[in-house]
Enzyme design. Structure first.
Site, short mmCIF file in Angstrom:
data_model
loop_
_atom_site.label_atom_id
_atom_site.label_comp_id
_atom_site.label_asym_id
_atom_site.label_seq_id
_atom_site.Cartn_x
_atom_site.Cartn_y
_atom_site.Cartn_z
N GLU A 1 0.89 -1.15 0.09
CA GLU A 1 0.03 0.06 0.05
C GLU A 1 0.97 1.17 -0.07
O GLU A 1 0.26 2.47 -0.54
CB GLU A 1 -1.11 0.00 1.18
CG GLU A 1 -2.01 -1.28 1.28
CD GLU A 1 -2.96 -1.08 -0.14
OE1 GLU A 1 -3.22 0.05 -0.53
OE2 GLU A 1 -3.33 -2.23 -0.57
N HIS B 1 1.39 2.07 -3.38
CA HIS B 1 0.19 2.73 -4.17
C HIS B 1 0.09 4.19 -3.93
O HIS B 1 0.07 5.11 -4.36
CB HIS B 1 -0.87 2.18 -3.83
CG HIS B 1 -1.40 0.94 -4.45
ND1 HIS B 1 -1.17 0.70 -5.82
CD2 HIS B 1 -1.67 -0.42 -3.83
CE1 HIS B 1 -1.50 -0.62 -6.14
NE2 HIS B 1 -1.79 -1.06 -4.94
#
Length: 500
Positions: free
Chosen positions: A153, A156
């Site tokens: 994450e 991202h």
């Protein structure tokens, strides 16, 4: 319960909102903006480098999307072939051998279908019969999943900030027992940027998982050099744990801190040698030991010979704990047996295969071989300065009940477990981070692969298929096929490890 209470509902929901919590059956999530400043700092650091970094990640993500489909397809075909050609019992035995091999020195190999199930569906350990994942390893397992998810994450989030997409927050969740992480991005900004920019963001997660796996592999590979000032290697396999029910337990067995240097005539310099030697001993026939004719006559005594159910011969009393039936041959008879005290025969004896190996200075000698049940072996384990351990049993029982390390502390105050902890954690990171990269790259609904595929089609087919609706239809059909492929692997993986 709290939400159903008219007096507590409002204050409970306000409390959840204040702390960024979200709670529902089997699911709990926490989101915060505390790390936003750090994410923005990362996303604006060296823009040219980040552009190249996430562009490389985009290429990797696209390749991984196609590669994951090929991998899942190949795995599915292999599983189906195995199901059709092997008996259910044989399938189960084979899967149990490869589910988790943490006690050995190799990587943690898990059947792909089962691993997909474990990561996606969070199958609890105790609900999967026969899966050899020790409770002591659960900390490694869930820590590696959480770290892999966080790194995924972070990729991202940093990529989104690099592409000028608003970053709302970062969070962690627990679904049943499976921990994970997520980032909250402003959806409108995502829809406004170009498909190539979207690809850099959507591919950043699998790219970071791949990099984490490679970094963990490099640490594992370079660990002897990293720990060289504190630990030395290449001198044997250090015993770090002996299971209570291990056949190696006992006053003349193995103890924590012992350094194993030989198994039979096979030298042991590290854990890999230990596993290799045990494998060779298991596959090859039992070795014999050279005994002079005078010694054989002195130690042997009249016995009654009878055959076991598997065809092997026994010639010692069942109550004897020190004597073993040995078979040998002379010039007249090739089926002679003698019940001999094992330690007196084996200690200071030369290993042999035939009588020719025992001819020394014209002194007649015999190669006596332990007459044991099929798959059972007599193994001499050297761990100086202690007396040799004589082990009788299946070699794999010795392998899976004794934990060892290739690292020997240079000083007594150094922990013998630290290298094992680092090795095991790196292996889990490699396996689980790699699994997350494979899973998320699959063109499947609700995974990164869905968004990678959609952006890829928009970037490549917009000139060939003008109508957006038609491009979406092509993407939907591919996602449907990818989802079916993934579901089939998960279902068969579950069936293979639970079938009896």
């Amino acid at each position: 319960v709290l939400q159903s209470s008219s007096s507590l509902k409002a204050s409970y929901e306000d409390w959840l909102l204040t702390y960024g919590l979200s709670i529902s059956p089997f699911h709990m999530r926490w989101q915060t903006a505390l790390f936003n400043r750090q994410f923005y700092s990362w996303g604006r650091w060296k823009p040219k480098f980040l552009y190249l970094w996430f562009s490389a990640g985009m290429v990797f993500g696209i390749v991984a999307m196609f590669g994951s489909v090929i991998l899942l397809g190949k795995t599915l075909m292999q599983t189906l072939t195995q199901m059709l050609t092997e008996a259910p019992r044989a399938q189960n035995d084979r899967m149990l051998q490869v589910v988790v091999s943490v006690l050995s020195s190799g990587f943690i190999f898990v059947p792909l279908g089962f691993l997909l199930c474990f990561v996606l569906l969070s199958c609890p350990h105790q609900q999967v019969p026969g899966v050899n994942l020790p409770v002591s390893q659960l900390t490694y397992f869930f820590s590696a999943i959480l770290i892999s998810g966080v790194i995924h994450e972070v990729g991202h989030g940093v990529a989104a900030i690099r592409e000028q997409v608003r970053f709302n927050g970062f969070g962690i969740f627990i679904f049943i027992v499976y921990p994970g992480a997520f980032v909250d991005l402003f959806t409108t900004h995502l829809q406004l940027i170009s498909p190539v920019q979207q690809l850099r963001i959507f591919c950043a997660g699998v790219w970071h998982n791949f990099v984490l796996g490679v970094a963990s592999f490099m640490v594992l590979f370079l660990l002897p050099a990293i720990l060289f000032p504190f630990y030395y290697t290449g001198v044997g396999a250090l015993v770090t744990e002996v299971a209570e029910d291990s056949p190696a337990n006992g006053p003349r067995g193995l103890f924590v801190g012992d350094l194993v240097t030989n198994l039979q005539d096979c030298p042991v310099y590290n854990v890999e040698d230990w596993n290799s030697c045990l494998g060779d001993i298991s596959e090859k026939s039992q070795v014999g030991y050279c005994v002079s004719a005078a010694t054989l006559q002195q130690l042997s005594f009249p016995t009654r010979v009878y055959r076991r159910l598997d065809g092997t011969v026994e010639c010692c009393s069942n109550n004897s704990l020190t004597d073993i039936c040995f078979s040998y041959s002379n010039k007249l008879d090739s089926h002679l047996h003698a019940c001999l005290p094992a330690r007196k025969v084996i200690e200071a004896s030369k290993v042999c295969r035939t009588n020719m190996d025992c001819q020394k200075d014209f002194v007649p000698g015999f190669c006596v071989t332990p007459s044991l049940e099929n798959q059972t072996r007599l193994i001499r384990v050297k761990h100086p300065p202690h007396i040799d351990m004589l082990y009788v049993g299946h070699p794999m029982h010795l392998q899976y009940t004794v934990s060892l390390s290739s690292f020997v502390p240079r000083q007594n105050f150094l922990s013998i477990d630290l290298p094992v902890v680092i090795e095991t954690f790196c292996k889990y990171l490699i396996s689980l981070s790699g699994a997350l990269a494979v899973i998320n790259a699959v063109p499947c609904f609700a995974l990164d692969g869905q968004w990678i595929l959609n952006s890829f089609l928009e970037a490549t087919l917009s000139s060939l298929i003008v109508e957006k609706q038609n491009r979406e239809l092509v993407g939907f059909l591919i996602l449907l096929a990818g989802s079916a492929l993934l579901a089939a692997n998960v279902a068969l993986g579950l069936w293979m490890v639970t079938a009896r």
